[in-house]
Scaffold this motif. Structure first.
Motif, PDB file in Angstrom:
ATOM      1  N   ILE A  30       0.843  -1.201   0.000  1.00  0.00           N
ATOM      2  CA  ILE A  30       0.000   0.000   0.000  1.00  0.00           C
ATOM      3  C   ILE A  30       0.876   1.249   0.000  1.00  0.00           C
ATOM      4  CG2 ILE A  30      -1.726   1.296   1.300  1.00  0.00           C
ATOM      5  CD1 ILE A  30      -2.734  -1.482   2.338  1.00  0.00           C
ATOM      6  N   ALA A  31       1.928   1.249   0.810  1.00  0.00           N
ATOM      7  CA  ALA A  31       2.847   2.392   0.841  1.00  0.00           C
ATOM      8  C   ALA A  31       3.510   2.585  -0.522  1.00  0.00           C
ATOM      9  CB  ALA A  31       3.903   2.195   1.917  1.00  0.00           C
ATOM     10  N   LEU A  32       3.886   1.508  -1.168  1.00  0.00           N
ATOM     11  CA  LEU A  32       4.506   1.609  -2.491  1.00  0.00           C
ATOM     12  C   LEU A  32       3.517   2.205  -3.491  1.00  0.00           C
ATOM     13  CD1 LEU A  32       6.994   1.046  -4.214  1.00  0.00           C
ATOM     14  CD2 LEU A  32       6.088  -1.243  -4.626  1.00  0.00           C
ATOM     15  N   LYS A  33       2.282   1.771  -3.436  1.00  0.00           N
ATOM     16  CA  LYS A  33       1.255   2.238  -4.371  1.00  0.00           C
ATOM     17  C   LYS A  33       0.942   3.724  -4.182  1.00  0.00           C
ATOM     18  CE  LYS A  33      -3.388   1.257  -5.958  1.00  0.00           C
ATOM     19  NZ  LYS A  33      -4.298   0.178  -6.228  1.00  0.00           N
ATOM     20  N   PHE A  34       0.804   4.177  -2.924  1.00  0.00           N
ATOM     21  CA  PHE A  34       0.367   5.541  -2.665  1.00  0.00           C
ATOM     22  C   PHE A  34       1.490   6.514  -2.349  1.00  0.00           C
ATOM     23  CE2 PHE A  34      -3.474   3.128  -2.132  1.00  0.00           C
ATOM     24  CZ  PHE A  34      -4.416   3.935  -2.750  1.00  0.00           C
ATOM     25  N   LEU A  35       2.592   6.028  -1.792  1.00  0.00           N
ATOM     26  CA  LEU A  35       3.677   6.912  -1.382  1.00  0.00           C
ATOM     27  C   LEU A  35       4.965   6.673  -2.159  1.00  0.00           C
ATOM     28  CD1 LEU A  35       3.092   6.656   2.483  1.00  0.00           C
ATOM     29  CD2 LEU A  35       2.193   8.370   0.904  1.00  0.00           C
ATOM     30  N   ASP A  36       4.922   5.730  -3.096  1.00  0.00           N
ATOM     31  CA  ASP A  36       6.098   5.393  -3.916  1.00  0.00           C
ATOM     32  C   ASP A  36       7.294   4.940  -3.099  1.00  0.00           C
ATOM     33  OD1 ASP A  36       4.800   5.970  -6.356  1.00  0.00           O
ATOM     34  OD2 ASP A  36       5.243   8.097  -6.117  1.00  0.00           O
ATOM     35  N   ASP A  37       7.041   4.402  -1.908  1.00  0.00           N
ATOM     36  CA  ASP A  37       8.132   3.926  -1.057  1.00  0.00           C
ATOM     37  C   ASP A  37       7.574   2.874  -0.103  1.00  0.00           C
ATOM     38  OD1 ASP A  37      10.250   3.478   0.666  1.00  0.00           O
ATOM     39  OD2 ASP A  37      10.412   5.567   1.327  1.00  0.00           O
ATOM     40  N   GLU A  38       7.933   1.617  -0.321  1.00  0.00           N
ATOM     41  CA  GLU A  38       7.387   0.559   0.532  1.00  0.00           C
ATOM     42  C   GLU A  38       7.839   0.680   1.987  1.00  0.00           C
ATOM     43  OE1 GLU A  38      10.606  -3.000  -0.346  1.00  0.00           O
ATOM     44  OE2 GLU A  38       8.645  -3.088  -1.286  1.00  0.00           O
ATOM     45  N   ASN A  39       8.942   1.361   2.224  1.00  0.00           N
ATOM     46  CA  ASN A  39       9.426   1.539   3.596  1.00  0.00           C
ATOM     47  C   ASN A  39       8.699   2.651   4.341  1.00  0.00           C
ATOM     48  OD1 ASN A  39      11.423  -0.526   3.512  1.00  0.00           O
ATOM     49  ND2 ASN A  39      12.605   0.802   2.169  1.00  0.00           N
ATOM     50  N   ALA A  40       7.782   3.334   3.676  1.00  0.00           N
ATOM     51  CA  ALA A  40       7.028   4.428   4.301  1.00  0.00           C
ATOM     52  C   ALA A  40       5.747   3.930   4.965  1.00  0.00           C
ATOM     53  CB  ALA A  40       6.704   5.494   3.264  1.00  0.00           C
ATOM     54  N   TYR A  41       5.560   2.614   5.044  1.00  0.00           N
ATOM     55  CA  TYR A  41       4.313   2.098   5.617  1.00  0.00           C
ATOM     56  C   TYR A  41       4.057   2.564   7.051  1.00  0.00           C
ATOM     57  CZ  TYR A  41       6.691  -1.574   8.264  1.00  0.00           C
ATOM     58  OH  TYR A  41       7.473  -2.253   9.151  1.00  0.00           O
ATOM     59  N   PRO A  42       5.093   2.830   7.891  1.00  0.00           N
ATOM     60  CA  PRO A  42       4.779   3.338   9.232  1.00  0.00           C
ATOM     61  C   PRO A  42       4.003   4.663   9.203  1.00  0.00           C
ATOM     62  CG  PRO A  42       7.012   2.495   9.211  1.00  0.00           C
ATOM     63  CD  PRO A  42       6.540   2.537   7.774  1.00  0.00           C
ATOM     64  N   LEU A  43       4.202   5.468   8.156  1.00  0.00           N
ATOM     65  CA  LEU A  43       3.451   6.722   8.033  1.00  0.00           C
ATOM     66  C   LEU A  43       1.959   6.446   7.861  1.00  0.00           C
ATOM     67  CD1 LEU A  43       5.840   8.638   5.630  1.00  0.00           C
ATOM     68  CD2 LEU A  43       5.593   8.947   8.093  1.00  0.00           C
ATOM     69  N   ILE A  44       1.637   5.419   7.082  1.00  0.00           N
ATOM     70  CA  ILE A  44       0.234   5.040   6.867  1.00  0.00           C
ATOM     71  C   ILE A  44      -0.375   4.558   8.173  1.00  0.00           C
ATOM     72  CG2 ILE A  44      -1.317   3.437   5.687  1.00  0.00           C
ATOM     73  CD1 ILE A  44       0.749   3.457   3.370  1.00  0.00           C
ATOM     74  N   LEU A  45       0.347   3.696   8.866  1.00  0.00           N
ATOM     75  CA  LEU A  45      -0.163   3.170  10.133  1.00  0.00           C
ATOM     76  C   LEU A  45      -0.379   4.305  11.126  1.00  0.00           C
ATOM     77  CD1 LEU A  45       2.074  -0.013  10.517  1.00  0.00           C
ATOM     78  CD2 LEU A  45      -0.261   0.132   9.620  1.00  0.00           C
ATOM     79  N   SER A  46       0.575   5.203  11.232  1.00  0.00           N
ATOM     80  CA  SER A  46       0.478   6.316  12.172  1.00  0.00           C
ATOM     81  C   SER A  46      -0.678   7.242  11.814  1.00  0.00           C
ATOM     82  CB  SER A  46       1.795   7.086  12.183  1.00  0.00           C
ATOM     83  OG  SER A  46       1.704   8.200  13.017  1.00  0.00           O
ATOM     84  N   TYR A  47      -0.792   7.605  10.545  1.00  0.00           N
ATOM     85  CA  TYR A  47      -1.843   8.519  10.100  1.00  0.00           C
ATOM     86  C   TYR A  47      -3.227   7.951  10.412  1.00  0.00           C
ATOM     87  CZ  TYR A  47      -4.404  11.780   7.152  1.00  0.00           C
ATOM     88  OH  TYR A  47      -5.280  12.732   6.702  1.00  0.00           O
ATOM     89  N   ASN A  48      -3.360   6.630  10.313  1.00  0.00           N
ATOM     90  CA  ASN A  48      -4.651   5.982  10.531  1.00  0.00           C
ATOM     91  C   ASN A  48      -4.835   5.476  11.959  1.00  0.00           C
ATOM     92  OD1 ASN A  48      -6.219   5.646   7.822  1.00  0.00           O
ATOM     93  ND2 ASN A  48      -4.052   5.481   7.351  1.00  0.00           N
ATOM     94  N   GLY A  49      -3.811   5.648  12.795  1.00  0.00           N
ATOM     95  CA  GLY A  49      -3.912   5.184  14.178  1.00  0.00           C
ATOM     96  C   GLY A  49      -4.096   3.681  14.261  1.00  0.00           C
TER      97      GLY A  49
END
Length: 67
Positions: A30-49
């Protein structure tokens, strides 16, 4: 779309994109699809709590809308 969501103890309104998790999705994909970086997944988790284990098919995740 403007949404009012709970963020901690505060509420805020901002433009967001929403995605419904599909079978086979991972936080990294999901991070790769939306943020162009698979290592950015913690940002998704944090943003969504959310915790990693909560990324399940049918769950909606939100992203700040890119201006």
């Amino acid at each position: 779309m403007k949404k009012k969501r709970k963020a901690g103890k505060n509420y805020f309104e901002q433009e967001e994109d929403e995605y419904t998790v599909k079978e086979g999705d991972t936080p990294e994909s999901i991070a790769l699809k939306f943020l162009d970086d698979e290592n950015a997944y913690p940002l998704i988790l944090s943003y969504n709590g959310m915790m990693r284990e909560e990324i399940l098919p049918g769950v909606k995740v939100y992203f700040p809308k890119n201006e």
